[in-house]
Structure formats: C-alpha cells, structure tokens
Design an enzyme around this catalytic site. Structure first.
Site, PDB file in Angstrom:
ATOM      1  N   TRP A  56       0.824  -1.211   0.000  1.00  0.00           N
ATOM      2  CA  TRP A  56       0.000   0.000   0.000  1.00  0.00           C
ATOM      3  C   TRP A  56       0.851   1.251   0.000  1.00  0.00           C
ATOM      4  O   TRP A  56       0.535   2.221  -0.687  1.00  0.00           O
ATOM      5  CB  TRP A  56      -1.007  -0.012   1.150  1.00  0.00           C
ATOM      6  N   ASP A  99      -1.826   6.677   6.238  1.00  0.00           N
ATOM      7  CA  ASP A  99      -2.868   5.797   5.710  1.00  0.00           C
ATOM      8  C   ASP A  99      -3.216   4.819   6.832  1.00  0.00           C
ATOM      9  O   ASP A  99      -2.448   3.910   7.137  1.00  0.00           O
ATOM     10  CB  ASP A  99      -2.329   5.057   4.481  1.00  0.00           C
ATOM     11  N   LYS A 138     -12.674  -1.647   5.904  1.00  0.00           N
ATOM     12  CA  LYS A 138     -11.902  -2.557   6.754  1.00  0.00           C
ATOM     13  C   LYS A 138     -12.518  -2.576   8.154  1.00  0.00           C
ATOM     14  O   LYS A 138     -12.867  -3.623   8.658  1.00  0.00           O
ATOM     15  CB  LYS A 138     -10.437  -2.128   6.837  1.00  0.00           C
TER      16      LYS A 138
END
Ligand SMILES: *Cc1c(COP(=O)(O)O)cnc(C)c1O
Length: 360
Positions: free
Chosen positions: A102, A172, A196
């Site tokens: 990511w 993030d 999530k």
C-alpha cells in the site's frame, strides 16, 4: 440465519448489532416511512446522521477542534492523489516510508505530482519489518512525511508513531483506524477507506488539520480539494448516504462498547491468541518480525503449501471463510478487525489444531 466467521481483509465483517439495526431500519427509517437509501441527503433526518457520525467519531478518537473531519468517496486510493494535490506544491519533495504494497501504491501516485524521497524501505527483507526511525533519511524540507500504519497485505504494523518535527505527518490508517486509541495531534492528515474497520465500501474518513486545508494546487478538481468537503459538510454533491449511515451506526456501537480503550484491549488479546497458536506449532508460521506484527491482519503459511487448498476448503466447511492470503504473498491471512469476535479466533485456532493433527 447462519452467519460465518468472515476473515476477509476488506470489504470485511460488520458487527452483528449494526446489521440488526440496519435490517430494522430498512423499511421505515427514523419514522420517515422510507429507507435511508431513498432519502434526500439534504433531509433533516440525513443531515442529523451526518452530524452525529462526526460527533461520535470525534468522541471516539478525541479529535481536537483544530481538525476537520471529511467523508469523501473514492476510498483510501483517492487520498493517494488528494494528499499531494492539497498539501504539496509543484516542485516540492515529499517523504515516504515504504513498508509494503500500500505504501508502494501511494508512492507511485504521489510521483505524478511531486519528487518522492523514500526515507526508508523494508523491501530488502520482503516487507517483514519497519526500519528503525534512526536510520531514516529525511529530506531537507519535505512538504509532508507519509507512512502506512498497517500494511494490510503482509500484516506489518508500525508499533510507533514517527517523529516528523514541523513536517506534517500523513498516515494511511485504512486497516487500523478505530482498532485502538490514537493521538490525533501528532498528525497533519489521517485517512482511511471504510471497508476494513468502519463500514461498507464507498466512503472514506479523512481527518485533516485545518491549516492544511485551502492550499490545493490550482488545477485540482473541486472534488479532490479538501476545502470543497470542508465548506460543504462533505455534501457538495450527493454523498454515499447508505455507507455514511452504516459508518455512523458503527461509531455508535463502538461508543456503546466502551470506546477505543476497550476495543484496543480486545484486539490485542485476539491477535495475541492467534499468534501464540501459530508460534506454538511447526506446522504454521508467520514471517513478520515479532515487534511489527499486525493486530488486524495475520498472515500465515503452512509448512507444506500443497495442503493450502484442503485447508481452505475444510475451513470453509466449518464456517471460517475468506482465509486465502493475498495473491501477492500466498498462504493464508486472517483479518481480525473489530467486528471479529474472540469466539471467531477460538474457532479458527481449534480448526487449525485439528487440521494439524489430521494432516501434520
Ligand atoms: C484497503 C487499503 C487501501 C485501499 O483502499 P480503497 O478504499 O480500496 O481505495 C489503501 N491502503 C490500505 C492500508 C488498505 O488496507
């Protein structure tokens, strides 16, 4: 109704009480005679949901007044573009820590707008750790420092919040937000896609220090400008009302459970149990260095990978689903966000032990 234990990395499980509430609300939400999906985002009832979502999130994370809370669409990935467009100028350098898939994606997108300096990179050991901050090579005057608190795919988590001095720290937090308390004051921007740990896909949460709003580059599309969301309560165009409503129910649920201290202890306990079971066996292993193991995503491999398909199909028969690891790392991954009860961890461990007994 037969609910499974859903170990998906995202979209992920939603707490049962929230699902129950949605079901009750669908035909006649809040006495409106319609579902929230059919209501105007400008209606009193919906505006109240949006306001309550922000209030509850502020209470959960103790977000200070000098921060705005925005609810844009586009997931975490859109923030990979919004962050550089809003808080860097043409010709700026930005600092990034590269700890996995990511952060790599965020770097690739930032490179379209800025010079990117990678201050530290754990690719040398296959992204199984976080380099010590002492070794980071910061640039002279970066517009911001970006890191990914939890690499969802490899299950690698920062056990610390980096020191960034005067440089705005951008994080993030897609797979850790709301999993435990966090000191918001340390950050310039925190962002997370919802699917999530927050709610359904389609909405993101962005917590941004107010002085970082209003400086977007001139060519920035209005819908990528933080100021647009800040000025319009994230409703300059039609927002993802249903996702926003579910997120608000999740916030309410977390507060009712006792808030993030309680939730954090539960998560630590759940992850600790699962890692202990993996470490106690030669049949299973986790490759991440112990200090950097994620509380949220627990990847593991079987000593004999040829047993993977059997493991997955038998687990599914037991109601333990979505345990297949990400295609880039293989093996298994158990994502155990807030909505995974400890009973789900116990069921997984019992299954793993039985599988080892019969196939080990
Ligand atoms: C899932 C995830 C993303 C991407 O989220 P989208 O909402 O699909 O854009 C980004 N970063 C992390 C850490 C993630 O877990």
């Amino acid at each position: 109704m037969s609910r499974v234990y859903n170990f998906s990395a995202g979209p992920a499980a939603i707490p049962d009480p929230v699902l129950g509430r949605i079901k009750d609300d669908i035909p006649d939400w809040n006495g409106t005679g319609m579902s929230v999906m059919e209501a105007s985002h400008r209606s009193k009832a919906f505006v109240a949901v949006a306001e309550k979502a922000e209030q509850d999130l502020r209470q959960l994370l103790l977000i200070p007044g000098e921060y705005s809370v925005l609810f844009p669409q586009g997931g975490a990935t859109m923030q990979f573009s919004m962050v550089p467009l809003n808080i860097s100028a043409e010709g700026d350098t930005v600092d990034f820590v590269q700890t996995g898939s990511w952060s790599k994606k965020a770097i690739a997108e930032a490179r379209r707008y800025c010079a990117v300096n990678v201050v530290a990179d754990s690719a040398d050991q296959n992204f199984t750790y976080v380099p010590d901050q002492d070794s980071w090579l910061h640039s002279e005057d970066a517009a911001y420092l970006h890191y990914c608190a939890n690499e969802t795919i490899a299950g690698v988590e920062f056990p610390f919040v980096p020191e960034s001095g005067e440089t705005p720290l951008v994080c993030d937090m897609s797979s850790t937000m709301l999993s435990r308390p966090v000191d918001v004051c340390r950050f310039g921007v925190i962002y997370a896609g919802a699917q999530k740990n927050i709610g359904p896909a389609g909405i993101a949460v962005v917590i941004v220090r107010k002085d970082l709003i209003g400086n977007a580059r001139e060519m920035t599309p209005a819908l990528l400008d933080y100021a647009t969301y800040d000025a319009a309560g994230s409703m300059s165009n039609t927002p993802p009302c249903f996702a926003w409503y579910v997120a608000s129910l999740v916030f309410e649920y977390l507060l009712a459970e006792g808030g993030l201290e309680v939730i954090g202890k539960r998560n630590q306990q759940k992850a600790g149990k699962l890692y202990a079971a993996i470490d106690a066996s030669d049949f299973y292993s986790n490759r991440v260095r112990v200090d950097y193991r994620s509380w949220m995503n627990v990847p593991f491999v079987l000593a004999d990978a040829s047993l993977d398909p059997t493991f997955l199909s038998q687990a599914e028969e037991e109601g333990l689903v979505n345990l297949k690891g990400h295609r880039s790392v293989g093996g298994m991954r158990a994502s155990i966000y807030n909505a995974m009860p400890e009973a789900g961890i116990d069921a997984l461990i019992a299954f793993m032990q039985e599988f080892e007994r019969t196939h080990g």
